[in-house]
Enzyme design. Structure first.
Site, PDB file in Angstrom:
ATOM      1  CB  VAL A 184      -0.935   0.025   1.227  1.00  0.00           C
ATOM      2  CG1 VAL A 184      -1.804   1.277   1.210  1.00  0.00           C
ATOM      3  CG2 VAL A 184      -1.808  -1.224   1.260  1.00  0.00           C
ATOM      4  CB  CYS A 185       2.124   3.344  -2.684  1.00  0.00           C
ATOM      5  SG  CYS A 185       3.218   2.064  -3.301  1.00  0.00           S
ATOM      6  CG  LEU A 186      -1.477   5.511   1.721  1.00  0.00           C
ATOM      7  CD1 LEU A 186      -2.299   5.116   2.928  1.00  0.00           C
ATOM      8  CD2 LEU A 186      -2.083   6.740   1.056  1.00  0.00           C
TER       9      LEU A 186
END
Length: 444
Positions: A92-94
């Site tokens: 999950v790219c955050l």
């Protein structure tokens, strides 16, 4: 992990569990608060609408100084990338998680917490998820617009197929091998991939929640499928996006006719399951199990309470003296839209209550935004383990005349459109509600 860190995580879990946000849920095994499971329900009016997306959250000893590790586990066993920022491998790219380079001030801080992480992930599930791809702001051509529409179309299909239908089919032990054109997939693999390292048994804390919400949103699923059937022929292939590469794609074909049949089977299976509780309940009575005596006692206490309540008139009975099947008859209050109405409601209770919550069905037809055309009531009890709280929530959901707008509670789409429409539409809603109230005595 320090006591301070554990207390912080425990408090955050409790706040989400007690909160009123119907789109977030969290759970952990017993006292192992370091390994959390989270469920995000796809936002309305997006291709993720009312999908069930599950994540693991692993906290380190440094929390809240450092962000936890978050992994998506609703991935079609690592085969489906649901968003440019949510990879098929679970990444999950955050920026707040440190997994994506964001602007200054977007990085993690100890003032943030689990809820802010989940809300940030939910914000990725937008009407146009293509915009999460780097360089989107430069995408102005007709080709790019076509890609955006194609990306939304396949996400909508796969959200229904994977996050809703296949999840529920596994919960209900429905054999997909007997469904023509269905690729076999074991959703349990997703859950195992996200299981705690120390636990081999799949942890499925959201099974009952997903079942209840499926019943709420059944009409929305069917409407979405009917609309998409007009746009996509069965067998048409998904289009590949420029940012999709080997091992990180969303491949497949549109099969909406099959999805509609499968979703109808699930609905019927859920109703059969609730009906079976009556038989299981009688067996619990025969064995003198504590849950049977507990429900009998709660029934008697609630009945006595409402006999003394002049503001609300109800009749409460056990169907065939079974403490697992309650019949609630609600009489509409004078000077309200329900005035003169007589509404028969059946409440099926599982022998696994309160881990499995009741199923509430209106036997009396009524045109109401919180009651589906199939009679399913959307309500949320404050105390899940107390049947009195359930009865109160049922009555409140029916009687509330000026509710706040929340699309996650609207299970009769036609009624909701009129209720929150223009003044003339609101008048039409009131007329149709009153007509159903007047007709209710025929069904009592």
């Amino acid at each position: 992990m320090s006591n301070q860190s554990i207390l912080r995580i425990t408090r955050e879990l409790s706040e989400i569990q007690r909160g009123s946000d119907l789109s977030l849920a969290v759970a952990c095994r017993d006292i192992d608060v370091r390994h959390v499971r989270a469920l995000i329900i796809g936002p309305p009016d997006t291709p993720y609408e009312f999908g069930f997306f599950e994540f693991t959250v692993k906290f380190t000893r440094d929390y809240p100084t450092k962000a936890p590790a978050v992994t998506a586990i609703t991935t079609n066993s690592g085969r489906t990338r649901f968003n440019p920022n949510i990879y098929s491998g679970g990444r999950v790219c955050l920026s707040i998680l440190g997994t994506w380079r964001g602007e200054r001030g977007e990085e993690w801080s100890s003032a943030q917490g689990l809820e802010s992480i989940l809300i940030s992930i939910q914000s990725l599930m937008s009407q146009n998820p293509y915009e999460n791809e780097p360089g989107f702001e430069d995408a102005k051509s007709e080709y790019d617009k076509k890609n955006q529409d194609a990306y939304v179309a396949k996400i909508r299909h796969e959200s229904l197929r994977i996050s809703v239908i296949e999840r529920l089919e596994d919960y209900l032990d429905i054999d997909r091998g007997k469904v023509p054109g269905v690729t076999m997939y074991n959703a349990e693999e997703d859950y195992k991939s996200g299981a705690d390292d120390a636990a081999d048994i799949p942890f499925e804390p959201f099974k009952d929640l997903c079942k209840r919400r499926f019943l709420w949103y059944y009409e929305s699923y069917i409407q979405s499928i009917d609309e998409e059937l007009k746009k996509h022929k069965d067998g048409d292939r998904f289009e590949k996006m420029p940012f999709e590469g080997p091992g990180n794609t969303m491949e497949g074909t549109f099969q909406y006719s099959s999805l509609k049949s499968r979703i109808q089977v699930i609905f019927n299976k859920l109703n059969d399951e609730a009906s079976l509780w009556a038989t299981e309940g009688l067996e619990a009575v025969r064995k003198e199990m504590s849950i049977a005596s507990n429900l009998q006692r709660q029934f008697e206490q609630i009945g006595e309470k409402y006999k003394k309540n002049d503001a609300i008139t109800i009749d409460l009975d056990l169907v065939e003296k079974n403490p697992f099947v309650w019949q609630l008859v609600l009489f509409g209050r004078p000077m309200t839209n329900l005035d003169g109405g007589v509404f028969r409601i059946i409440i099926n209770i599982s022998p696994k209550f309160p881990d499995v919550l009741p199923r509430v069905r209106f036997e009396t037809p009524i045109f109401h935004h919180r009651i589906s055309p199939k009679g399913v009531l959307c309500y949320d009890a404050r105390r899940k383990d107390d049947m009195r709280s359930h009865i109160e929530a049922i009555i409140e959901a029916i009687e509330e005349e000026s509710p706040a707008y929340d699309p996650r509670t609207l299970v009769n789409l036609e009624a909701a459109k009129l209720f929150w429409g223009a003044p003339d539409e609101r008048k039409m809603y009131n007329r149709r509600l009153r007509r159903s109230v007047q007709d209710s005595s025929e069904f009592s």
